[in-house]
Design an enzyme around this catalytic site. Sequence first.
Site, PDB file in Angstrom:
ATOM      1  N   GLN A 167       0.824  -1.211   0.000  1.00  0.00           N
ATOM      2  CA  GLN A 167       0.000   0.000   0.000  1.00  0.00           C
ATOM      3  C   GLN A 167       0.859   1.262   0.000  1.00  0.00           C
ATOM      4  O   GLN A 167       2.053   1.219   0.289  1.00  0.00           O
ATOM      5  CB  GLN A 167      -0.916   0.005   1.233  1.00  0.00           C
ATOM      6  CG  GLN A 167      -0.197  -0.219   2.549  1.00  0.00           C
ATOM      7  CD  GLN A 167      -1.000  -1.046   3.544  1.00  0.00           C
ATOM      8  OE1 GLN A 167      -2.219  -1.137   3.447  1.00  0.00           O
ATOM      9  NE2 GLN A 167      -0.333  -1.652   4.515  1.00  0.00           N
ATOM     10  N   GLU A 220       1.044  -8.419  11.535  1.00  0.00           N
ATOM     11  CA  GLU A 220       0.820  -7.315  10.580  1.00  0.00           C
ATOM     12  C   GLU A 220       1.427  -7.728   9.242  1.00  0.00           C
ATOM     13  O   GLU A 220       2.583  -8.134   9.177  1.00  0.00           O
ATOM     14  CB  GLU A 220       1.488  -6.037  11.137  1.00  0.00           C
ATOM     15  CG  GLU A 220       1.743  -4.928  10.149  1.00  0.00           C
ATOM     16  CD  GLU A 220       0.492  -4.344   9.507  1.00  0.00           C
ATOM     17  OE1 GLU A 220      -0.364  -3.820  10.226  1.00  0.00           O
ATOM     18  OE2 GLU A 220       0.383  -4.415   8.250  1.00  0.00           O
ATOM     19  N   ASP A 280      -7.671  -5.532  14.087  1.00  0.00           N
ATOM     20  CA  ASP A 280      -7.522  -4.079  13.866  1.00  0.00           C
ATOM     21  C   ASP A 280      -7.087  -3.886  12.420  1.00  0.00           C
ATOM     22  O   ASP A 280      -5.917  -3.640  12.128  1.00  0.00           O
ATOM     23  CB  ASP A 280      -6.469  -3.529  14.840  1.00  0.00           C
ATOM     24  CG  ASP A 280      -6.254  -2.038  14.646  1.00  0.00           C
ATOM     25  OD1 ASP A 280      -7.091  -1.380  14.005  1.00  0.00           O
ATOM     26  OD2 ASP A 280      -5.226  -1.526  15.133  1.00  0.00           O
ATOM     27  N   PRO A 301      -5.563  -6.945   0.913  1.00  0.00           N
ATOM     28  CA  PRO A 301      -5.265  -8.057   1.831  1.00  0.00           C
ATOM     29  C   PRO A 301      -6.230  -8.151   3.007  1.00  0.00           C
ATOM     30  O   PRO A 301      -6.295  -9.182   3.677  1.00  0.00           O
ATOM     31  CB  PRO A 301      -3.843  -7.749   2.321  1.00  0.00           C
ATOM     32  CG  PRO A 301      -3.604  -6.313   2.040  1.00  0.00           C
ATOM     33  CD  PRO A 301      -4.472  -5.949   0.876  1.00  0.00           C
TER      34      PRO A 301
HETATM   35  N1  SAM Z   1      -7.453   1.523  13.036  1.00  0.00           N
HETATM   36  C1  SAM Z   1      -7.360   1.438  11.648  1.00  0.00           C
HETATM   37  C2  SAM Z   1      -8.627   1.665  10.888  1.00  0.00           C
HETATM   38  O1  SAM Z   1      -9.698   1.188  11.290  1.00  0.00           O
HETATM   39  O2  SAM Z   1      -8.543   2.354   9.881  1.00  0.00           O
HETATM   40  C3  SAM Z   1      -6.605   0.241  11.169  1.00  0.00           C
HETATM   41  C4  SAM Z   1      -5.182   0.440  11.583  1.00  0.00           C
HETATM   42  S1  SAM Z   1      -3.957  -0.666  11.175  1.00  0.00           S
HETATM   43  C5  SAM Z   1      -2.820   0.456  10.446  1.00  0.00           C
HETATM   44  C6  SAM Z   1      -4.537  -1.684   9.860  1.00  0.00           C
HETATM   45  C7  SAM Z   1      -3.449  -2.632   9.360  1.00  0.00           C
HETATM   46  O3  SAM Z   1      -4.015  -3.854   8.902  1.00  0.00           O
HETATM   47  C8  SAM Z   1      -2.614  -2.101   8.191  1.00  0.00           C
HETATM   48  O4  SAM Z   1      -1.333  -1.748   8.642  1.00  0.00           O
HETATM   49  C9  SAM Z   1      -2.591  -3.262   7.194  1.00  0.00           C
HETATM   50  O5  SAM Z   1      -1.303  -3.459   6.606  1.00  0.00           O
HETATM   51  C10 SAM Z   1      -3.010  -4.424   8.079  1.00  0.00           C
HETATM   52  N2  SAM Z   1      -3.578  -5.577   7.342  1.00  0.00           N
HETATM   53  C11 SAM Z   1      -4.460  -5.550   6.312  1.00  0.00           C
HETATM   54  N3  SAM Z   1      -4.728  -6.808   5.909  1.00  0.00           N
HETATM   55  C12 SAM Z   1      -4.020  -7.648   6.714  1.00  0.00           C
HETATM   56  C13 SAM Z   1      -3.889  -9.061   6.791  1.00  0.00           C
HETATM   57  N4  SAM Z   1      -4.535  -9.880   5.946  1.00  0.00           N
HETATM   58  N5  SAM Z   1      -3.064  -9.573   7.752  1.00  0.00           N
HETATM   59  C14 SAM Z   1      -2.399  -8.762   8.618  1.00  0.00           C
HETATM   60  N6  SAM Z   1      -2.477  -7.408   8.572  1.00  0.00           N
HETATM   61  C15 SAM Z   1      -3.283  -6.862   7.639  1.00  0.00           C
END
Ligand code: SAM
Length: 278
Positions: A31, A106, A155, A162
């Site tokens: 991303q 993550e 989260d 993904p």
């Molecule tokens: N609080 C936030 C919101 O609701 O907008 C989300 C914050 S956190 C930064 C979300 C994270 O989920 C991202 O860093 C993303 O890379 C991660 N993510 C997305 N898909 C994922 C997956 N399949 N496995 C692990 N992490 C994932």
Amino acid sequence: MEKWASEVQTKNLELRFRISEFIHAEKSEFQEIVVVDTLEFGRMLLLDGIVQTTVNDEFVYHEMITHVPLFAHPNPRKVAVIGGGDGGVVREIIKHDSVERVVLCEIDEAVVRVAKEYLPEISCALDDERVEVLFTDGIEYLKKVQNEFDVIIIDSTDPIGPAKGLFVKDFYASVYSALTGNGIFVAQTESPFVFRDILKSAYRSIAQVFPVTRLYLATVPTYPGGLWSFTAGSKTHDVIAPVNEKLADSITTKYYTAAVHKAAFALPKFVEDLIENP
Ligand code: SAM
């Protein structure tokens, strides 16, 4: 010239934030990661143009997605976070003395690196000795884990790329298997105003897997619609109140209290209707 960051929330809705300084931008394998300083909400992290967190309102989301399941569990010792690379959920989890181990899973290493460098107030607990950070897909990770975690917190970003597979019944079934016998999980389930269909579908899928399913709300000003939903799935305990209210009121927070925990489950009629007629 004035500079603005815009989040296109739906094809009919855009939210703009005036920027005082542009801090960082990079394209990771997964991303586009941007950090800016905004005048209204302070420092902000955006992924693919979508606001993830801001220093001024992050406490609402991070406290409510964390302390509700942890205080609803009688003795949370092992906790997993899927997504959450900014570290805000981990910071809240380690406030619980009962917690011995936290696994943050993550997918994008770059999010954790950027958060550590530019968002220290949020990422400050990622190096705590109880925390293990894995850079892998949370869907694949949880498929291999059985009966391991007391609490699991999803989260995630919105259900695009993904994160799409984090909002489906098969994934919730993996979460169920990865939890211990009295385990509890919570996922962010989007906006009841703007993303009704995502909320309804996530709630319906969670309710097909977990005997106890509850939706609760909090106000996050920088998220679409302002009002945000979380859905908890639990194997045995209900989650609508903390097990020990005195303990729940003993940690330092800015939003969460035992009273807020209970109040968050009182749903406006239109939200009740969304989940009663999914
Ligand atoms: N609080 C936030 C919101 O609701 O907008 C989300 C914050 S956190 C930064 C979300 C994270 O989920 C991202 O860093 C993303 O890379 C991660 N993510 C997305 N898909 C994922 C997956 N399949 N496995 C692990 N992490 C994932």
